[in-house]
Design an enzyme around this catalytic site. Structure first.
Site, PDB file in Angstrom:
ATOM      1  NE  ARG A  78      -3.495  -2.421   2.563  1.00  0.00           N
ATOM      2  CZ  ARG A  78      -4.443  -2.957   1.796  1.00  0.00           C
ATOM      3  NH1 ARG A  78      -4.861  -2.310   0.727  1.00  0.00           N
ATOM      4  NH2 ARG A  78      -4.981  -4.122   2.095  1.00  0.00           N
ATOM      5  N   GLY A 110      -8.652   0.875  -3.977  1.00  0.00           N
ATOM      6  CA  GLY A 110      -7.563   1.847  -3.812  1.00  0.00           C
ATOM      7  C   GLY A 110      -6.637   1.848  -5.018  1.00  0.00           C
ATOM      8  CG  ASP A 134     -11.769  -6.289   0.300  1.00  0.00           C
ATOM      9  OD1 ASP A 134     -11.430  -7.346   0.852  1.00  0.00           O
ATOM     10  OD2 ASP A 134     -11.345  -5.173   0.644  1.00  0.00           O
ATOM     11  N   GLY A 192     -23.735 -21.759   5.783  1.00  0.00           N
ATOM     12  CA  GLY A 192     -24.957 -22.045   6.548  1.00  0.00           C
ATOM     13  C   GLY A 192     -25.035 -21.266   7.856  1.00  0.00           C
ATOM     14  CD  GLU A 194     -27.081 -21.164  12.479  1.00  0.00           C
ATOM     15  OE1 GLU A 194     -25.940 -20.664  12.514  1.00  0.00           O
ATOM     16  OE2 GLU A 194     -27.279 -22.384  12.363  1.00  0.00           O
ATOM     17  CD  GLN A 261     -11.256 -13.794   5.778  1.00  0.00           C
ATOM     18  OE1 GLN A 261     -12.429 -13.593   5.550  1.00  0.00           O
ATOM     19  NE2 GLN A 261     -10.543 -13.018   6.583  1.00  0.00           N
TER      20      GLN A 261
HETATM   21  O1  F6P Z   1      -8.366  -5.185   0.664  1.00  0.00           O
HETATM   22  C1  F6P Z   1      -8.107  -6.467   1.076  1.00  0.00           C
HETATM   23  C2  F6P Z   1      -8.069  -6.544   2.577  1.00  0.00           C
HETATM   24  O2  F6P Z   1      -7.710  -7.851   2.944  1.00  0.00           O
HETATM   25  C3  F6P Z   1      -9.347  -6.127   3.274  1.00  0.00           C
HETATM   26  O3  F6P Z   1     -10.312  -7.119   3.273  1.00  0.00           O
HETATM   27  C4  F6P Z   1      -8.821  -5.782   4.636  1.00  0.00           C
HETATM   28  O4  F6P Z   1      -9.648  -4.840   5.277  1.00  0.00           O
HETATM   29  C5  F6P Z   1      -7.501  -5.170   4.340  1.00  0.00           C
HETATM   30  O5  F6P Z   1      -7.089  -5.684   3.095  1.00  0.00           O
HETATM   31  C6  F6P Z   1      -6.414  -5.441   5.356  1.00  0.00           C
HETATM   32  O6  F6P Z   1      -5.308  -4.723   4.962  1.00  0.00           O
HETATM   33  P1  F6P Z   1      -3.878  -4.904   5.550  1.00  0.00           P
HETATM   34  O7  F6P Z   1      -3.359  -6.242   5.153  1.00  0.00           O
HETATM   35  O8  F6P Z   1      -3.086  -3.793   4.948  1.00  0.00           O
HETATM   36  O9  F6P Z   1      -4.021  -4.792   7.040  1.00  0.00           O
END
Ligand code: F6P
Length: 329
Positions: A78, A110, A134, A192, A194, A261
């Site tokens: 970033r 971004g 996302d 699944g 709830e 994830q």
């Molecule tokens: O944009 C992907 C993402 O994994 C988002 O789901 C999450 O909010 C963010 O990046 C986390 O960012 P970082 O790894 O910079 O903390």
């Protein structure tokens, strides 16, 4: 044509197959690909991928075996500096000095906002590719990485359900997605769950507790709730405190899935999407297109202006919340 390619923002499973598709499609069309490492930061610092032959260019052999590799061989970052006027000016200077005619940035909201800003001052062509777990962009039904991330989250939920069932308890599972609830909602339906809470729908703690009491009375002994990290409650830990204070009838625990994830082997759907988008992006450059993103629209790969794909809030599919409510009863 000399094409620069970079990955920016959070990595996503499928970025590597996308790089592979770009490099190979470009080679067939007689273009040269320059891999820019660490996203926009690497563009500002002129950090390029050095191919097997020692040159700062990517060949077909440099991308061998990438279909099944998570992460990105180009690395990502970033880069707040790129979001400044000075940063964009420096990027233009470096693109010009390195004779790059076109840029293919792979990333989420971004990344493509940055691409839009660059396009205002740079004469080269820019085609964005949606790569993020996302799914927070318009102009595509799915982003590269979204399907794999759902699968990863669902596998975790399947395991948690065993423990929830064995101990008569409720798990609040926090799912990534920043400002977009798509990942939490898809995970909830597939797993699944709830209940789900997403940023696009205002959270009502009394309504959730009513629902929990209803489930308890109807004989449900265990429960899984998916909480989007960007939910207005402030995430799963805060949600637990609020539900406890409001009289939740279940013993509750929090599991934050976090960066797990983002990794892993890309699923077939993400690989196919990455291949289609990568090839189309290269083709679009050949057609003289610029300032657009390639995306999946009604099964076809279409181009949408960058300006239109960048949104603060992606709308969620109402039928998904209805299905969840229906199946949870
Ligand atoms: O944009 C992907 C993402 O994994 C988002 O789901 C999450 O909010 C963010 O990046 C986390 O960012 P970082 O790894 O910079 O903390």
């Amino acid at each position: 044509m000399r094409i620069g390619v970079l990955c920016s923002g959070g990595d996503a499973p499928g970025m590597n197959p996308c790089i592979r598709a770009i490099v190979r499609a470009a080679y067939v069309k007689g273009h040269t690909v320059v891999g820019i490492k660490h996203g926009y930061r690497g563009l500002l610092e002129e950090e390029f991928f050095i191919g097997a032959d020692g040159r700062p260019e990517m060949s077909g052999r440099d991308v061998s075996g990438l279909t099944c590799r998570g992460g990105t061989i180009l690395y990502s970052s970033r880069c707040p500096q790129f979001a400044t006027e000075e940063g964009v000016r420096k990027a233009v200077e470096n693109l010009t000095r390195n004779k790059i005619d076109a840029l293919l940035p792979i990333g989420g909201n971004g990344t493509l906002s940055g691409a839009r800003d660059l396009g205002k001052v740079w004469n080269g062509q820019i085609i964005g590719l949606p790569g993020t777990i996302d799914n927070d962009l318009r102009g595509t039904e799915r982003t590269i990485g979204f399907s794999t991330a759902i699968q990863t989250a669902v596998e975790a939920i399947d395991k948690l359900r065993d423990t929830a069932g064995s101990h008569d308890m409720m798990f609040l599972v926090e799912v990534m997605g920043r400002h977009c609830g798509d990942l939490a909602l898809a995970t909830a339906v597939a797993g699944g769950c709830e209940i789900v809470s997403v940023p696009e729908i205002k959270t009502s703690i009394p309504a959730i507790v009513d629902r929990l009491n209803f489930f308890r009375k109807s004989g449900k002994k265990s429960m899984i709730m998916a909480v989007a990290e960007g939910d207005d409650s402030g995430g799963a830990y805060k949600m637990l405190e609020m539900l406890k204070a409001a009289g939740s009838p279940y013993e509750m625990r929090v599991v934050v899935l976090g960066h797990v994830q983002r990794g892993g082997v890309p699923c077939a759907d993400d690989r196919i999407l990455a291949a289609r988008l990568g090839c189309r992006a290269v083709e679009a450059l050949g057609e003289g297109e610029t300032g657009k993103m390639v995306g999946l629209v009604k099964g076809e790969i279409k181009l949408t202006p960058l300006e239109e794909v960048i949104v603060d809030h992606h709308e969620i599919t109402p039928s998904m919340t209805e299905i969840l409510g229906l199946l949870a009863t």
